[in-house]
Scaffold this active site. Structure first.
Site, short mmCIF file in Angstrom:
data_model
loop_
_atom_site.label_atom_id
_atom_site.label_comp_id
_atom_site.label_asym_id
_atom_site.label_seq_id
_atom_site.Cartn_x
_atom_site.Cartn_y
_atom_site.Cartn_z
N GLY A 191 -21.10 76.99 87.99
CA GLY A 191 -22.49 76.90 87.59
C GLY A 191 -22.74 77.64 86.30
N GLY A 192 -24.02 77.74 85.93
CA GLY A 192 -24.38 78.39 84.69
C GLY A 192 -24.18 79.88 84.71
CG MET A 193 -25.38 84.00 86.71
SD MET A 193 -26.96 84.58 87.39
CE MET A 193 -26.69 84.35 89.14
CB ALA A 194 -21.58 82.69 89.58
CB THR A 195 -16.77 80.14 89.27
OG1 THR A 195 -16.86 79.90 87.86
CG2 THR A 195 -15.88 79.09 89.91
CB VAL A 196 -19.31 78.67 94.28
CG1 VAL A 196 -19.30 78.86 95.80
CG2 VAL A 196 -20.67 79.05 93.71
CE LYS A 231 -23.85 81.54 92.61
NZ LYS A 231 -25.06 80.93 93.13
CG ASP A 271 -32.99 78.23 89.56
OD1 ASP A 271 -33.69 77.33 89.05
OD2 ASP A 271 -31.77 78.30 89.44
CB ALA A 328 -19.40 74.11 92.40
#
Length: 658
Positions: A27-32, A47, A141, A25
């Protein structure tokens, strides 16, 4: 084409250890990614921070600090962080890999959950947050996207503390605040600050969503939702879903109070309220709606929702994913009025907004208040000041008598708690040296309770009781303290109380009479030593054949000790034992070395120490002299160890007691 086929990171090995296998996936800060630890041969999650963040040195520094804090958490309901690394342009974490889905996936599939299911999911979520709060870590969060449901039925919370790195980065660069607006506490919206109570608020919103299938505050723009968090009370879940127990209504209301002080103090308190029916749920303080001219950052949207309200936020695109969600830019100090998107409000409302914002900036934005850190451990206080952006310096440490402040805690702060300080103005912390040292009283020969009582009256309250043998102090009486009597020590220090466990009867069987008698005489217990005669042709004359009491028996003053001594058994003839005086092989004359290289120890008991030492050294033994009474000694050998008559290797050290 599949995303993993075009991702340049898939197939690479980071740091020569972690192979990236597929993308999960973004996300706004990182890719997993799913990866494999080649060293430990296990599946992991990777991450990897987005490149624009990885190139920011300040962000990387904050991210590493938060990652370390998250990695320190060890709890069955926390997604474990294994490692944090930087490999060239890649800044990444390695984490526990958990096949399953997120709580958001479950909500999207089923909508609201039955009460029992909702509560059973919240329990591990709050347990995880509670462990973090005890460790001083704030999640920042909490949302369904960060709650993982594993295929084996576990509930785990992810991304502890990581939101802070991005938040701090955005604040540094643009003067704004990042957050997931649907779960953002009012203090995050207004002041951009969060603590454990902000996590409690978000968890309360999460519980509301599990029970009702919707979020408590909804709107057609992030601004509208943020406004409602600041100005509107979260409705009762039962108002949307009849049949929800009143107690759950009360718990949700307490957790989502707009007044942070009225919420449960942390996730542990929230957990207790949710699971223990015997606990009373505190009623939140009355919360009045903000008037239109209040100095709030967000102003009431005009009726009509998106079509007629003042816009503070320009439209921004945000990624979605495990760490993304609907993140929203809030509190930008540059006011945007976007024509064509929002209907202009009246000049009076505009004036009120500008005046309110200016007042807030002058009063709140230009000053910080010294937080309540008296009595807080040094490290925790420094973290609090760093979180709030307050500069500090350490003053000279001092004692803190009568303040209830322990060694290493903050004893004083200048200027005082609550004082306003300008950004960049440093406050001074005074760290406690503990309470002022006091003299330790002499408690020797007293009982443990008596010793604690006397030490307590002198101001000492921390004790560590240990036991040691003593031939002069009765059993269960105090031998000494450490630090010793007469020395000064802080009442914050632990005083070791050394207690006598008495003297145990040694094993003297095989020793000569004089040797055994001399050894027992060193105990200063005035023992009643009695001798009886026995016979064993294979043993030396005057050798102890048996003893009463047996070895290990505790001894006390005046105890009777009976030793059975072998009588003289030397006769004329060749069959006498080698130690007989009429035999050429007596210990004094036998200087032979056997097949194993052993020599016999000659008679030394009863001889002058100097003479015995010389005889032993002539036979190749080393000699150590010990004084039985701790003083100058008697000058005559009382016993030897090993005992005379035994064969031992040349070079053995023989201890003589006088």
């Amino acid at each position: 084409m599949d995303a993993t086929q075009v991702d340049p990171l898939v197939g690479q090995v980071l740091d020569g250890r972690y192979r990236v296998e597929s993308r999960v996936a973004r996300g706004g800060m990182a890719t997993v990614y799913v990866g494999r630890d080649l060293k430990l041969d296990r599946i992991i999650a990777l991450k990897v921070m987005h490149q624009h963040l990885a190139q920011d040195e300040e962000f990387v520094r904050r991210f590493i600090g938060e990652a370390k804090a998250a990695a320190a958490l060890s709890h069955p309901n926390v997604v474990a962080v294994y490692d944090q690394r930087v490999d060239g342009a890649y800044v990444y974490l390695t984490m526990e890999y958990l096949p399953g889905r997120t709580l958001r996936d479950l909500l999207n599939e089923r909508g609201r959950l039955p009460v029992e299911v909702a509560v059973n999911i919240m329990k591990p979520v709050l347990a995880a947050l509670g462990a973090a709060h005890r460790a001083g870590v704030v999640h920042r969060d909490v949302k369904p996207e960060n709650v993982l449901l594993t295929t084996d039925g576990q509930v785990k919370v992810a991304d502890f503390g990581l939101a802070r790195a991005e938040t701090d980065n955005k604040q540094t660069k643009t003067g704004v605040i990042i957050g997931t607006v649907a779960y953002m506490a009012p203090e995050q919206v207004i002041a951009g600050r969060s603590d454990v109570r902000s996590d409690v608020y978000a968890a309360g919103v999460l519980l509301f969503e599990l029970l009702t299938g919707r979020q408590p505050h909804e709107g057609d723009s992030p601004l509208t939702v943020a406004y409602k968090h600041v100005n509107d009370t979260v409705p009762l879940p039962s108002s949307l879903v009849p049949g929800i127990p009143p107690r759950l209504d009360a718990v949700v209301t307490a957790a989502t109070s707009r007044d942070a002080d009225s919420r449960p103090g942390d996730a542990n308190h929230f957990y207790a309220l949710l699971t223990d029916p015997s606990l009373a749920v505190p009623a939140p303080a009355p919360q009045q709606e903000r008037p239109h001219n209040a100095t709030a950052v967000l102003h009431n949207p005009a009726p009509g929702g998106r079509e007629s309200h003042t816009g503070i936020l320009p439209p921004v695109h945000y990624d979605t994913g495990p760490s993304g969600g609907d993140q929203v830019l809030l509190l930008d100090r540059i006011m945007h009025f976007v024509t064509g998107r929002f209907v202009l409000v009246t000049l009076g409302v505009i004036a009120s907004m500008v005046i309110g914002w200016a007042t807030w900036y002058q009063v709140s934005g230009q000053y910080d208040h010294v937080p309540k850190i008296i009595g807080v451990p040094k490290g925790e206080a420094i973290n609090t000041l760093n979180d709030q952006g307050i500069s500090f310096k350490l003053g000279k440490a001092d004692y803190s008598d009568g303040q209830g402040v322990e060694k290493g805690d903050v004893a004083a702060v200048d200027p005082g708690v609550g004082t306003k300080v300008k950004p960049g103005e440093a406050i001074t912390l005074v760290i406690s040296l503990g309470r002022r040292p006091k003299e330790i009283p002499n408690v020797a020969n007293s009982s443990v309770e008596e010793a604690k009582d006397r030490l307590g009256k002198a101001g000492f309250t921390k004790f560590d009781v240990t036991y040691a043998p003593s031939d002069s102090i009765p059993k269960d009486k105090v031998i000494k303290t450490d630090p010793k009597a007469g020395k000064d020590a802080s009442p914050d220090e632990t005083i070791k109380i050394v207690v006598s466990n008495g003297v145990a009867m040694p094993n003297v069987v095989g020793r000569l009479k004089d040797d055994a008698n001399g050894w027992l005489g060193t105990f200063n217990l005035r023992l009643n030593i009695q001798f009886t005669e026995g016979e064993d042709r294979g043993k030396r004359a005057n050798e102890v054949l048996s003893q009463t009491p047996p070895p290990g028996t505790p001894l006390k003053q005046g105890d009777t000790v009976t030793l059975v001594i072998n009588k003289e058994n030397c006769f004329l003839g060749q069959f006498n034992p080698p130690w007989c005086s009429n035999n050429a092989n007596n210990p004094d004359d036998d200087d032979s070395v056997d097949d194993q290289g052993n020599k016999r120890i000659p008679r030394v008991v009863g001889r002058p120490v100097a003479e015995a030492q010389q005889r032993l050294q002539q036979r190749g033994f080393n000699v150590v002299i010990q004084h039985s009474d701790g003083g100058a000694g008697s000058g005559t050998v009382q016993r030897s160890d090993p005992a005379e008559g035994n064969r031992v290797p040349q070079g053995t050290t023989i201890t003589l007691w006088d």
